[in-house]
Design a protein around this motif. Structure first.
Motif, PDB file in Angstrom:
ATOM      1  N   VAL A   1      28.210  30.666  24.913  1.00 48.39           N
ATOM      2  CA  VAL A   1      28.297  31.728  25.806  1.00 48.39           C
ATOM      3  C   VAL A   1      27.061  32.025  26.750  1.00 48.39           C
ATOM      4  N   GLU A   2      25.989  31.767  26.170  1.00 48.90           N
ATOM      5  CA  GLU A   2      24.787  32.011  26.671  1.00 48.90           C
ATOM      6  C   GLU A   2      24.703  30.865  28.060  1.00 48.90           C
ATOM      7  N   TYR A   3      24.903  29.706  27.652  1.00 56.72           N
ATOM      8  CA  TYR A   3      24.994  28.757  28.808  1.00 56.72           C
ATOM      9  C   TYR A   3      25.865  29.004  29.809  1.00 56.72           C
ATOM     10  N   ALA A   4      27.042  29.495  29.421  1.00 57.75           N
ATOM     11  CA  ALA A   4      28.119  29.950  30.468  1.00 57.75           C
ATOM     12  C   ALA A   4      28.029  30.878  31.321  1.00 57.75           C
ATOM     13  N   ILE A   5      27.205  32.121  30.652  1.00 57.33           N
ATOM     14  CA  ILE A   5      26.481  33.148  31.615  1.00 57.33           C
ATOM     15  C   ILE A   5      25.494  32.451  32.541  1.00 57.33           C
ATOM     16  N   GLY A   6      24.833  31.744  31.988  1.00 55.92           N
ATOM     17  CA  GLY A   6      23.497  31.178  32.799  1.00 55.92           C
ATOM     18  C   GLY A   6      24.297  30.407  34.060  1.00 55.92           C
ATOM     19  N   ARG A   7      25.233  29.730  33.682  1.00 55.19           N
ATOM     20  CA  ARG A   7      25.978  28.947  34.805  1.00 55.19           C
ATOM     21  C   ARG A   7      26.880  29.923  35.749  1.00 55.19           C
ATOM     22  N   PHE A   8      27.285  30.994  35.381  1.00 54.66           N
ATOM     23  CA  PHE A   8      28.092  31.935  35.889  1.00 54.66           C
ATOM     24  C   PHE A   8      27.204  32.472  37.226  1.00 54.66           C
TER      25      PHE A   8
ATOM     26  N   TYR B   1      27.682  33.610  41.607  1.00 55.77           N
ATOM     27  CA  TYR B   1      28.316  35.008  41.335  1.00 55.77           C
ATOM     28  C   TYR B   1      27.337  36.093  41.451  1.00 55.77           C
ATOM     29  N   VAL B   2      27.869  37.274  42.024  1.00 56.38           N
ATOM     30  CA  VAL B   2      27.031  38.499  42.267  1.00 56.38           C
ATOM     31  C   VAL B   2      27.787  39.457  41.541  1.00 56.38           C
ATOM     32  N   MET B   3      26.892  40.264  40.873  1.00 58.72           N
ATOM     33  CA  MET B   3      27.589  41.513  39.935  1.00 58.72           C
ATOM     34  C   MET B   3      26.997  42.667  40.810  1.00 58.72           C
ATOM     35  N   ASP B   4      28.015  43.696  40.986  1.00 58.13           N
ATOM     36  CA  ASP B   4      27.910  44.839  41.752  1.00 58.13           C
ATOM     37  C   ASP B   4      27.638  46.096  40.850  1.00 58.13           C
ATOM     38  N   ALA B   5      27.107  47.373  40.981  1.00 63.42           N
ATOM     39  CA  ALA B   5      27.078  48.125  40.124  1.00 63.42           C
ATOM     40  C   ALA B   5      28.526  48.730  39.622  1.00 63.42           C
ATOM     41  N   GLY B   6      28.692  48.773  38.221  1.00 60.64           N
ATOM     42  CA  GLY B   6      29.842  49.008  37.748  1.00 60.64           C
ATOM     43  C   GLY B   6      30.708  47.851  37.170  1.00 60.64           C
ATOM     44  N   ASP B   7      30.370  46.662  37.697  1.00 60.65           N
ATOM     45  CA  ASP B   7      30.977  45.521  37.442  1.00 60.65           C
ATOM     46  C   ASP B   7      30.633  44.981  35.783  1.00 60.65           C
ATOM     47  N   ARG B   8      31.584  44.393  35.016  1.00 57.97           N
ATOM     48  CA  ARG B   8      31.300  43.865  33.776  1.00 57.97           C
ATOM     49  C   ARG B   8      31.495  42.666  33.561  1.00 57.97           C
ATOM     50  N   LEU B   9      31.172  41.853  32.648  1.00 54.63           N
ATOM     51  CA  LEU B   9      31.190  40.333  32.167  1.00 54.63           C
ATOM     52  C   LEU B   9      31.783  40.327  30.654  1.00 54.63           C
TER      53      LEU B   9
ATOM     54  N   PHE C   1      35.633  43.896  38.105  1.00 51.91           N
ATOM     55  CA  PHE C   1      35.125  44.797  39.029  1.00 51.91           C
ATOM     56  C   PHE C   1      35.059  46.315  38.638  1.00 51.91           C
ATOM     57  N   ALA C   2      34.334  46.932  39.429  1.00 49.09           N
ATOM     58  CA  ALA C   2      34.192  48.500  39.444  1.00 49.09           C
ATOM     59  C   ALA C   2      35.618  49.007  39.962  1.00 49.09           C
ATOM     60  N   LYS C   3      36.220  48.573  40.662  1.00 48.15           N
ATOM     61  CA  LYS C   3      37.373  48.881  41.226  1.00 48.15           C
ATOM     62  C   LYS C   3      38.771  48.417  40.505  1.00 48.15           C
ATOM     63  N   ASN C   4      38.403  48.090  39.141  1.00 45.83           N
ATOM     64  CA  ASN C   4      39.383  47.622  38.419  1.00 45.83           C
ATOM     65  C   ASN C   4      40.104  46.380  38.423  1.00 45.83           C
TER      66      ASN C   4
END
Length: 76
Positions: free
Chosen positions: A49-56, A61-69, A11-14
């Motif tokens: 990895v591609e399949y796992a990210i798709g399932r994520f 799951y929602v990504m906010d600005a500054g989040d990384r996977l 998360f952006a907040k570490n």
């Protein structure tokens, strides 16, 4: 072949959380990734990895600005 893909969402907040996905990949799934080369375990890992990210994202799951996977590990 079955892979256990461990992703880390930072998360952006570490803060961070790890998410695991069991993914099944066979050689037919890897034809496009391998192109004219032989299908190796590396191509299978990339598809896993591609399949796992798709399932994520399919699991809501929602990504906010500054989040990384990040990919932490791929076990087989």
């Amino acid at each position: 072949m079955q892979f256990n893909v461990i992703l880390e969402r930072r998360f952006a907040k570490n803060d961070a959380e790890e998410v695991e996905f069991l993914v099944n990949v066979d050689e037919e799934d890897c034809v496009e990734m391998a192109g004219d080369n032989d299908i190796t375990i590396k191509e299978m890992q990339k598809v896993a990895v591609e399949y796992a990210i798709g399932r994520f994202f399919k699991q809501g799951y929602v990504m906010d600005a500054g989040d990384r996977l990040l990919v932490v590990d791929i076990e087989y």
